[in-house]
Design an enzyme around this catalytic site. Structure first.
Site, short mmCIF file in Angstrom:
data_model
loop_
_atom_site.label_atom_id
_atom_site.label_comp_id
_atom_site.label_asym_id
_atom_site.label_seq_id
_atom_site.Cartn_x
_atom_site.Cartn_y
_atom_site.Cartn_z
N CYS A 79 36.01 -90.92 27.75
CA CYS A 79 36.66 -91.40 26.54
C CYS A 79 37.40 -92.71 26.82
CB CYS A 79 37.56 -90.33 25.94
SG CYS A 79 38.07 -90.70 24.23
N HIS A 187 33.73 -86.35 25.03
CA HIS A 187 34.50 -85.48 25.93
C HIS A 187 33.61 -84.36 26.44
CE1 HIS A 187 38.66 -86.92 25.31
NE2 HIS A 187 38.20 -87.31 24.12
N GLU A 189 34.41 -82.08 28.48
CA GLU A 189 35.23 -80.87 28.60
C GLU A 189 35.46 -80.19 27.25
OE1 GLU A 189 38.33 -84.03 27.72
OE2 GLU A 189 36.32 -83.91 28.61
#
Length: 213
Positions: A79, A187, A189
């Site tokens: 990001c 992202h 995650e």
């Protein structure tokens, strides 16, 4: 050991938890010596580019990240961390970044259709370039798999280094790489099984192994 660079920007512990879910030990640290000891590095980040670049430089971590990348150590920016990998950014003025991947970070507003919301938030598909092999970062995922984005700016003027785009009213850079340096605008995650597969592929890269770009 994998080091997650802590320079005061970002939700670092969700990333650490995602890595733990794939069996990877990670250390969240702003200590230059700990980062140098790691065999791979993740540079996360959320927020404003200029503020993040300043914080990175204030702790001398910009030099550490560049030095370790120059040694061939796998580096992944996520990001805002990806945006910091480029030459400069234009968020609220011009800001010097790390210069590890040629290109600059600009607003998406001039290129997306009127009516599209900014920031771009949500799940969008990955589109791989047709003129080059699929990046090793995506060896466990397929074109069309969706990942989660939250951003208002994107990487531009980096065509030779783009390893994935996405579509949000226009083609926007989703990921880029040069040598052993990789960046994801999305992202991993927060991207479910697809994101974990991308993190797994990154963690399998060997020091000195390059993207081939």
């Amino acid at each position: 050991m994998l080091a997650i660079v802590d320079y005061g920007v970002g939700n670092l512990f969700s990333l650490k938890s995602s890595l733990a879910a794939i069996g990877v030990e990670a250390l969240v640290t702003g200590n230059p010596e700990e980062i140098r000891k790691a065999d791979r590095i993740i540079l996360p980040g959320v927020g404003a580019l200029g503020d993040a670049a300043e914080k990175l430089r204030a702790g001398g971590l910009d030099k550490v990240v560049k030095d370790e990348a120059a040694k061939g150590k796998p580096l992944l920016g996520i990001c805002l961390g990806m945006q910091l990998l480029f030459d400069e950014g234009e968020e609220y003025g011009k800001h010097r970044c790390l210069g590890l991947i040629p290109g600059k970070v600009v607003s998406m507003k001039p290129v997306i259709p009127e009516g599209y919301k900014v920031p771009h938030i949500g799940w969008n598909r990955l589109i791989f370039p047709e003129d080059r092999p699929k990046s090793p970062l995506f060896k466990y995922v397929s074109e069309g798999d969706c990942v989660y984005f939250v951003h208002s700016y994107y990487a531009s003027e980096c065509g030779p280094y783009v390893i994935a785009d996405t579509e949000y009213g226009a083609r926007l850079t989703a990921a880029a790489a040069k040598g052993n340096v990789y960046g994801c605008q999305f992202h991993p995650e927060k991207s479910g099984k697809v994101g974990l597969s991308i993190l797994k592929a990154f963690c399998e890269l060997k020091p000195g192994e390059e993207a081939g770009i």
